[in-house]
Design a protein around this motif. Structure first.
Motif, mmCIF file in Angstrom:
data_model
loop_
_atom_site.group_PDB
_atom_site.id
_atom_site.type_symbol
_atom_site.label_atom_id
_atom_site.label_comp_id
_atom_site.label_asym_id
_atom_site.label_seq_id
_atom_site.Cartn_x
_atom_site.Cartn_y
_atom_site.Cartn_z
ATOM 1 N N GLY A 56 0.809 -1.219 0.000
ATOM 2 C CA GLY A 56 0.000 0.000 0.000
ATOM 3 C C GLY A 56 0.841 1.267 0.000
ATOM 4 O O GLY A 56 0.550 2.213 -0.733
ATOM 5 N N ILE A 57 1.885 1.289 0.797
ATOM 6 C CA ILE A 57 2.767 2.466 0.854
ATOM 7 C C ILE A 57 3.455 2.668 -0.492
ATOM 8 O O ILE A 57 3.511 3.779 -1.011
ATOM 9 N N ILE A 58 3.974 1.592 -1.056
ATOM 10 C CA ILE A 58 4.655 1.696 -2.346
ATOM 11 C C ILE A 58 3.680 2.177 -3.422
ATOM 12 O O ILE A 58 3.992 3.084 -4.201
ATOM 13 N N LEU A 59 2.484 1.598 -3.459
ATOM 14 C CA LEU A 59 1.505 2.006 -4.467
ATOM 15 C C LEU A 59 1.100 3.463 -4.301
ATOM 16 O O LEU A 59 0.903 4.175 -5.290
ATOM 17 N N TRP A 60 0.949 3.927 -3.065
ATOM 18 C CA TRP A 60 0.564 5.319 -2.843
ATOM 19 C C TRP A 60 1.614 6.268 -3.418
ATOM 20 O O TRP A 60 1.296 7.214 -4.110
ATOM 21 N N TYR A 61 2.881 6.012 -3.152
ATOM 22 C CA TYR A 61 3.920 6.922 -3.627
ATOM 23 C C TYR A 61 4.228 6.749 -5.111
ATOM 24 O O TYR A 61 4.745 7.668 -5.742
ATOM 25 N N VAL A 62 3.915 5.594 -5.676
ATOM 26 C CA VAL A 62 4.171 5.384 -7.103
ATOM 27 C C VAL A 62 3.017 5.892 -7.955
ATOM 28 O O VAL A 62 3.234 6.563 -8.965
ATOM 29 N N SER A 63 1.774 5.609 -7.540
ATOM 30 C CA SER A 63 0.666 5.937 -8.435
ATOM 31 C C SER A 63 -0.488 6.690 -7.796
ATOM 32 O O SER A 63 -1.358 7.161 -8.515
ATOM 33 N N GLY A 64 -0.523 6.821 -6.498
ATOM 34 C CA GLY A 64 -1.726 7.322 -5.868
ATOM 35 C C GLY A 64 -1.789 8.799 -5.565
ATOM 36 O O GLY A 64 -2.868 9.343 -5.396
ATOM 37 N N ARG A 65 -0.671 9.466 -5.481
ATOM 38 C CA ARG A 65 -0.691 10.853 -5.024
ATOM 39 C C ARG A 65 -1.188 11.777 -6.126
ATOM 40 O O ARG A 65 -0.482 12.029 -7.096
ATOM 41 N N PRO A 66 -2.381 12.333 -5.976
ATOM 42 C CA PRO A 66 -2.910 13.213 -7.024
ATOM 43 C C PRO A 66 -2.173 14.542 -7.102
ATOM 44 O O PRO A 66 -2.068 15.128 -8.165
ATOM 45 N N ALA A 67 -1.618 15.029 -6.007
ATOM 46 C CA ALA A 67 -0.900 16.304 -6.035
ATOM 47 C C ALA A 67 0.345 16.199 -6.913
ATOM 48 O O ALA A 67 0.693 17.134 -7.623
ATOM 49 N N ALA A 68 1.007 15.064 -6.888
ATOM 50 C CA ALA A 68 2.210 14.889 -7.699
ATOM 51 C C ALA A 68 1.858 14.762 -9.178
ATOM 52 O O ALA A 68 2.594 15.220 -10.043
ATOM 53 N N ARG A 69 0.723 14.145 -9.489
ATOM 54 C CA ARG A 69 0.337 13.952 -10.887
ATOM 55 C C ARG A 69 -0.211 15.235 -11.504
ATOM 56 O O ARG A 69 -0.015 15.493 -12.675
ATOM 57 N N ASN A 70 -0.928 16.039 -10.722
ATOM 58 C CA ASN A 70 -1.624 17.204 -11.264
ATOM 59 C C ASN A 70 -0.862 18.512 -11.050
ATOM 60 O O ASN A 70 -1.401 19.570 -11.325
#
Length: 86
Positions: free
Chosen positions: A67-81
């Motif tokens: 879960g931690i790895i997935l959050w930092y790899v694909s989940g953070r919307p602030a980093a993507r947007n």
């Protein structure tokens, strides 16, 4: 030489290895707990829908490593947007 003295001489080299192993696992656990807490705070502050936030929190709580790895790899919307400055 008594049996106690013989055992003490045999155990002395193992003591350093044992203490080193304990120190490693304590540091590993401390880093994991800190990263777990930081991830939960990051999820709670992210701009997510309540349902999505709840799913991410459940994922991190139930399967912490993945879960931690997935959050930092694909989940953070602030980093993507985040708009680029280029």
């Amino acid at each position: 030489m008594t049996a106690f003295a013989a055992n003490a001489l045999l155990a002395a080299p193992d003591l350093a290895q044992t203490l080193g192993g304990i120190a490693f696992w304590v540091a590993f656990l401390a880093i994991h707990v800190i990263l777990f807490g930081v991830t939960l705070v990051s999820i709670s502050k992210a701009q997510l829908s309540p349902q999505s936030r709840k799913r991410w929190i459940w994922l991190v709580v139930l399967v912490p490593g993945i879960g931690i790895i997935l959050w930092y790899v694909s989940g953070r919307p602030a980093a993507r947007n985040r708009p680029s400055n280029a």
